[in-house]
Design a protein around this motif. Sequence first.
Motif, mmCIF file in Angstrom:
data_model
loop_
_atom_site.group_PDB
_atom_site.id
_atom_site.type_symbol
_atom_site.label_atom_id
_atom_site.label_comp_id
_atom_site.label_asym_id
_atom_site.label_seq_id
_atom_site.Cartn_x
_atom_site.Cartn_y
_atom_site.Cartn_z
ATOM 1 N N GLU A 44 2.406 6.994 -6.670
ATOM 2 C CA GLU A 44 1.366 7.917 -7.129
ATOM 3 C C GLU A 44 1.590 9.335 -6.615
ATOM 4 N N VAL A 45 2.037 9.486 -5.372
ATOM 5 C CA VAL A 45 2.331 10.810 -4.813
ATOM 6 C C VAL A 45 3.407 11.518 -5.633
ATOM 7 N N LEU A 46 4.407 10.755 -6.069
ATOM 8 C CA LEU A 46 5.507 11.324 -6.848
ATOM 9 C C LEU A 46 5.169 11.442 -8.334
ATOM 10 N N ALA A 69 0.828 -1.211 0.000
ATOM 11 C CA ALA A 69 0.000 0.000 0.000
ATOM 12 C C ALA A 69 0.860 1.258 0.000
ATOM 13 N N ILE A 70 1.908 1.285 0.825
ATOM 14 C CA ILE A 70 2.739 2.487 0.917
ATOM 15 C C ILE A 70 3.579 2.647 -0.348
ATOM 16 N N SER A 71 3.982 1.539 -0.960
ATOM 17 C CA SER A 71 4.767 1.614 -2.187
ATOM 18 C C SER A 71 3.941 2.198 -3.328
ATOM 19 N N LYS A 72 2.699 1.764 -3.432
ATOM 20 C CA LYS A 72 1.813 2.298 -4.461
ATOM 21 C C LYS A 72 1.520 3.774 -4.196
ATOM 22 N N LYS A 73 1.333 4.128 -2.928
ATOM 23 C CA LYS A 73 1.076 5.527 -2.569
ATOM 24 C C LYS A 73 2.263 6.405 -2.950
ATOM 25 N N VAL A 74 3.487 5.945 -2.646
ATOM 26 C CA VAL A 74 4.690 6.717 -2.987
ATOM 27 C C VAL A 74 4.785 6.914 -4.495
#
Length: 327
Positions: free
Chosen positions: A264-266, A257-262
Amino acid sequence: MKKNIAIIMGGYSSEVAISLKSGNVVYKHLDREKYEPYRIHILQEGWFLVDSEETRYPVNKHDFSVMYNDVKITFDCVFNAIHGAPGENGVILAYLDLLHIPHTSAPFYQMALTFNKRDTLSILKKYDIPSATSVYLNNGDTIHIENIIEKVGLPCFVKPNNAGSSFGISKVHTKEGLIPAIEKAYKEDSEILIESFLEGTEVSVGVLEFENETIVLPITEIVSENDFFDYEAKYEGKSQEITPARISSEEERKVSAISKKVYEVLNMSGFSRSEYILVNGIPHFLEMNTVPGLTEESILPQQAQQAGITLTRLFDNAISQAINKNS
């Protein structure tokens, strides 16, 4: 009709040899029924198309074309396999954008941003992405050893801000070791990052656009025989890379989840491979690689294989995504 694909490899950093290996693997695995691949060496001494006889043909930088066997070759897409400058920092991608040539990497701004470790961390902190405590230094800054150790503690890591493949990185265990480590890092870059040591399980996570959606590949656990995941551990067999990682289903869910968020955030696109340390089950972001190793033994291809994606399909997808975005 086959599309001409330029596979750019080499570069201007310490990662030249590794990049050439990655580029040659891409060349080997591209589907010859769909593509006509060409190896393009981007080197300090010049840019060249290199044929099967290792003969060099200079690239015309005005339009990124090559006269090869008395025929002018232009390219439908560029596959970026340059680790470090000028591929991973976005410089050559800005040039390709000016020429309206599609490429397999993220836009040049995202590449430049993620290549800069401290800027990436600064943005991710705004989104509550956990990371190590850090100190930044520019070459010429006064070094206050006591203040640095008070903030990050020992052991700590000293890293060049803009470099890859663990070149210039040191794990420092003593106060006396800090200055030599800083000097080593400055040989790679004029900006450095000093980070606190995180005790936990290290994992590497591939995230990419695949068939028009963002996917997280199976997670790899890194077990280094050395003091950390250094050059020897990465490229000379001094580590175990275990895919899938030996972590709990809850840890796997959190890391994914955090990898996908990073990603997308970037505002990323194309390939990425990010490193995390799991501290008490919480993923702490270390850094992102936007031109990860692409040899058969490299981590991201291992993860793709675990997901049932062959190298030919992986590379074909990258080219198709790039061309479709520009159509």
